[in-house]
Design a protein around this motif. Structure first.
Motif, PDB file in Angstrom:
ATOM      1  N   PRO A 179       8.368  33.851  16.047  1.00 32.74           N
ATOM      2  CA  PRO A 179       7.527  34.983  15.988  1.00 32.74           C
ATOM      3  C   PRO A 179       8.050  35.950  17.127  1.00 32.74           C
ATOM      4  N   VAL A 180       8.878  36.787  16.531  1.00 31.68           N
ATOM      5  CA  VAL A 180       9.324  37.999  17.524  1.00 31.68           C
ATOM      6  C   VAL A 180       8.296  38.673  18.370  1.00 31.68           C
ATOM      7  N   LYS A 181       7.764  39.251  17.494  1.00 26.02           N
ATOM      8  CA  LYS A 181       6.473  40.216  18.021  1.00 26.02           C
ATOM      9  C   LYS A 181       5.746  39.672  19.018  1.00 26.02           C
ATOM     10  N   SER A 182       5.304  38.576  18.718  1.00 26.24           N
ATOM     11  CA  SER A 182       4.421  37.825  19.511  1.00 26.24           C
ATOM     12  C   SER A 182       5.201  37.356  21.065  1.00 26.24           C
ATOM     13  N   CYS A 183       6.424  36.887  20.697  1.00 29.02           N
ATOM     14  CA  CYS A 183       7.332  36.486  22.189  1.00 29.02           C
ATOM     15  C   CYS A 183       7.389  37.846  22.883  1.00 29.02           C
ATOM     16  N   GLU A 184       7.411  39.119  22.100  1.00 30.24           N
ATOM     17  CA  GLU A 184       7.876  40.271  22.947  1.00 30.24           C
ATOM     18  C   GLU A 184       6.450  40.540  23.932  1.00 30.24           C
TER      19      GLU A 184
ATOM     20  N   ARG B 227      -2.028  44.132  19.091  1.00 32.85           N
ATOM     21  CA  ARG B 227      -2.065  44.394  17.918  1.00 32.85           C
ATOM     22  C   ARG B 227      -1.208  43.551  17.450  1.00 32.85           C
ATOM     23  N   VAL B 228      -1.154  42.191  17.535  1.00 27.90           N
ATOM     24  CA  VAL B 228       0.033  41.173  17.334  1.00 27.90           C
ATOM     25  C   VAL B 228      -0.897  39.949  16.746  1.00 27.90           C
ATOM     26  N   HIS B 229      -0.205  39.101  15.818  1.00 25.17           N
ATOM     27  CA  HIS B 229      -1.065  37.976  15.108  1.00 25.17           C
ATOM     28  C   HIS B 229      -1.539  37.124  15.949  1.00 25.17           C
ATOM     29  N   PHE B 230      -2.892  36.622  15.818  1.00 28.05           N
ATOM     30  CA  PHE B 230      -3.413  35.684  16.771  1.00 28.05           C
ATOM     31  C   PHE B 230      -2.835  34.337  16.862  1.00 28.05           C
ATOM     32  N   LYS B 231      -2.589  34.002  15.452  1.00 30.19           N
ATOM     33  CA  LYS B 231      -2.266  32.723  15.377  1.00 30.19           C
ATOM     34  C   LYS B 231      -0.524  32.346  15.770  1.00 30.19           C
ATOM     35  N   ASN B 232       0.009  33.115  15.459  1.00 27.44           N
ATOM     36  CA  ASN B 232       1.633  33.250  16.284  1.00 27.44           C
ATOM     37  C   ASN B 232       1.468  33.231  17.763  1.00 27.44           C
ATOM     38  N   THR B 233       0.611  34.117  18.425  1.00 28.02           N
ATOM     39  CA  THR B 233       0.363  34.417  19.659  1.00 28.02           C
ATOM     40  C   THR B 233      -0.057  33.022  20.331  1.00 28.02           C
ATOM     41  N   ARG B 234      -1.202  32.370  19.720  1.00 30.70           N
ATOM     42  CA  ARG B 234      -1.731  31.196  20.091  1.00 30.70           C
ATOM     43  C   ARG B 234      -0.669  30.099  20.255  1.00 30.70           C
ATOM     44  N   GLU B 235       0.043  29.929  19.465  1.00 29.18           N
ATOM     45  CA  GLU B 235       1.076  28.967  19.435  1.00 29.18           C
ATOM     46  C   GLU B 235       2.043  29.214  20.388  1.00 29.18           C
ATOM     47  N   GLY B 236       2.560  30.328  20.477  1.00 29.30           N
ATOM     48  CA  GLY B 236       3.545  30.679  21.513  1.00 29.30           C
ATOM     49  C   GLY B 236       2.885  30.395  23.002  1.00 29.30           C
ATOM     50  N   ALA B 237       1.776  30.926  23.057  1.00 30.60           N
ATOM     51  CA  ALA B 237       1.191  30.719  24.417  1.00 30.60           C
ATOM     52  C   ALA B 237       1.000  29.046  24.744  1.00 30.60           C
TER      53      ALA B 237
ATOM     54  N   LYS C  59      10.392  32.807  30.598  1.00 29.96           N
ATOM     55  CA  LYS C  59      11.130  33.977  30.216  1.00 29.96           C
ATOM     56  C   LYS C  59      12.264  33.698  29.579  1.00 29.96           C
ATOM     57  N   ARG C  60      12.832  32.800  29.892  1.00 32.93           N
ATOM     58  CA  ARG C  60      14.365  32.280  29.380  1.00 32.93           C
ATOM     59  C   ARG C  60      13.829  31.726  27.856  1.00 32.93           C
ATOM     60  N   TYR C  61      12.919  30.792  27.629  1.00 31.25           N
ATOM     61  CA  TYR C  61      12.404  30.428  26.619  1.00 31.25           C
ATOM     62  C   TYR C  61      12.260  31.363  25.608  1.00 31.25           C
ATOM     63  N   LEU C  62      11.254  32.338  25.915  1.00 36.82           N
ATOM     64  CA  LEU C  62      10.913  33.280  25.107  1.00 36.82           C
ATOM     65  C   LEU C  62      12.258  34.281  24.661  1.00 36.82           C
ATOM     66  N   GLU C  63      13.154  34.552  25.557  1.00 37.66           N
ATOM     67  CA  GLU C  63      14.277  35.230  25.063  1.00 37.66           C
ATOM     68  C   GLU C  63      15.045  34.349  23.927  1.00 37.66           C
ATOM     69  N   ASP C  64      15.206  33.135  24.154  1.00 41.36           N
ATOM     70  CA  ASP C  64      15.933  32.414  23.345  1.00 41.36           C
ATOM     71  C   ASP C  64      14.971  32.374  21.904  1.00 41.36           C
ATOM     72  N   VAL C  65      13.954  32.420  21.897  1.00 38.85           N
ATOM     73  CA  VAL C  65      13.123  32.439  20.609  1.00 38.85           C
ATOM     74  C   VAL C  65      13.413  33.685  20.148  1.00 38.85           C
ATOM     75  N   ILE C  66      13.437  34.908  20.698  1.00 35.64           N
ATOM     76  CA  ILE C  66      13.728  36.416  20.110  1.00 35.64           C
ATOM     77  C   ILE C  66      14.986  36.175  19.681  1.00 35.64           C
ATOM     78  N   ALA C  67      16.142  35.557  20.115  1.00 30.72           N
ATOM     79  CA  ALA C  67      17.578  35.573  19.863  1.00 30.72           C
ATOM     80  C   ALA C  67      17.569  34.382  18.659  1.00 30.72           C
ATOM     81  N   HIS C  68      16.476  33.620  18.271  1.00 29.76           N
ATOM     82  CA  HIS C  68      16.785  32.520  17.240  1.00 29.76           C
ATOM     83  C   HIS C  68      17.586  31.142  17.620  1.00 29.76           C
TER      84      HIS C  68
END
Length: 186
Positions: free
Chosen positions: A86-91, A23-33, A45-54
């Protein structure tokens, strides 16, 4: 056992993870992937944590309508400077990477040598809600969930061998051909 879109080249040296109907947006998740493809496990993992921290952003390449521009996108290799956090997608992606990492530990793979060789995001069936509008009308209020699958494989160590020898021979042949061309002109 579910079928993956792409099987790894060496199944003994790779591990897989997938999530269905997330249950997370497709478009944001596609770009994150797309931003994670080819990265090492620890780097991703380090990259996604940095995205979550902006601290870093996800550059948007395909779904770029109404996406604002940011200076951080320039550092990630975006040509349009469009990016988001996109915090939720990154999580969700981070949880999938942790799942794949634990699968690799169970298989006995070297976690530090793993890299993302395949990651794919597909649209899942939309879920329906309703929103109430003026004059007693009702409009749909749909969500866009997605399926995510990824494969981690151990990096193969490059062995010096025939490839470098043939490259040296090709360089010598090219140099010799150049000398002959120059000699023919004189």
């Amino acid at each position: 056992m579910v079928k993956y879109a792409r099987e790894p080249a060496n199944p003994t040296k790779s591990c897989k993870a997938r999530g269905s109907d997330l249950r997370v947006h497709f478009k944001n998740t596609r770009e994150g992937a797309f931003a994670l493809k080819g990265k090492t496990l620890n780097g991703a993992k380090r990259y996604l944590e940095d995205v979550i921290a902006h601290k870093r952003c996800i550059p948007f390449h395909r779904f770029t309508g109404c996406i604002g521009r940011t200076a951080q996108a320039k550092n990630e290799g975006s040509t349009t400077r469009q990016g988001r956090w996109p915090v939720k997608s990154c999580e969700f992606l981070l949880n999938l990477l942790k799942n794949a990492e634990s699968n690799a530990e169970v298989k006995g793979l070297d976690v530090d040598a793993l890299e993302i060789t395949h990651i794919q995001v597909n649209k899942a069936m939309q879920q329906r809600r309703r929103t109430y509008r003026a004059h007693g009308r009702i409009n749909p209020y749909m969500s866009s969930p997605c399926h995510v699958e990824l494969t981690l494989s151990e990096k193969e160590s490059n062995v010096k061998g025939e490839a470098e020898e043939t490259r040296g021979v090709k360089q010598i042949k090219a140099r010799r051909a150049k000398q002959l061309r120059l000699g023919a002109k004189a």
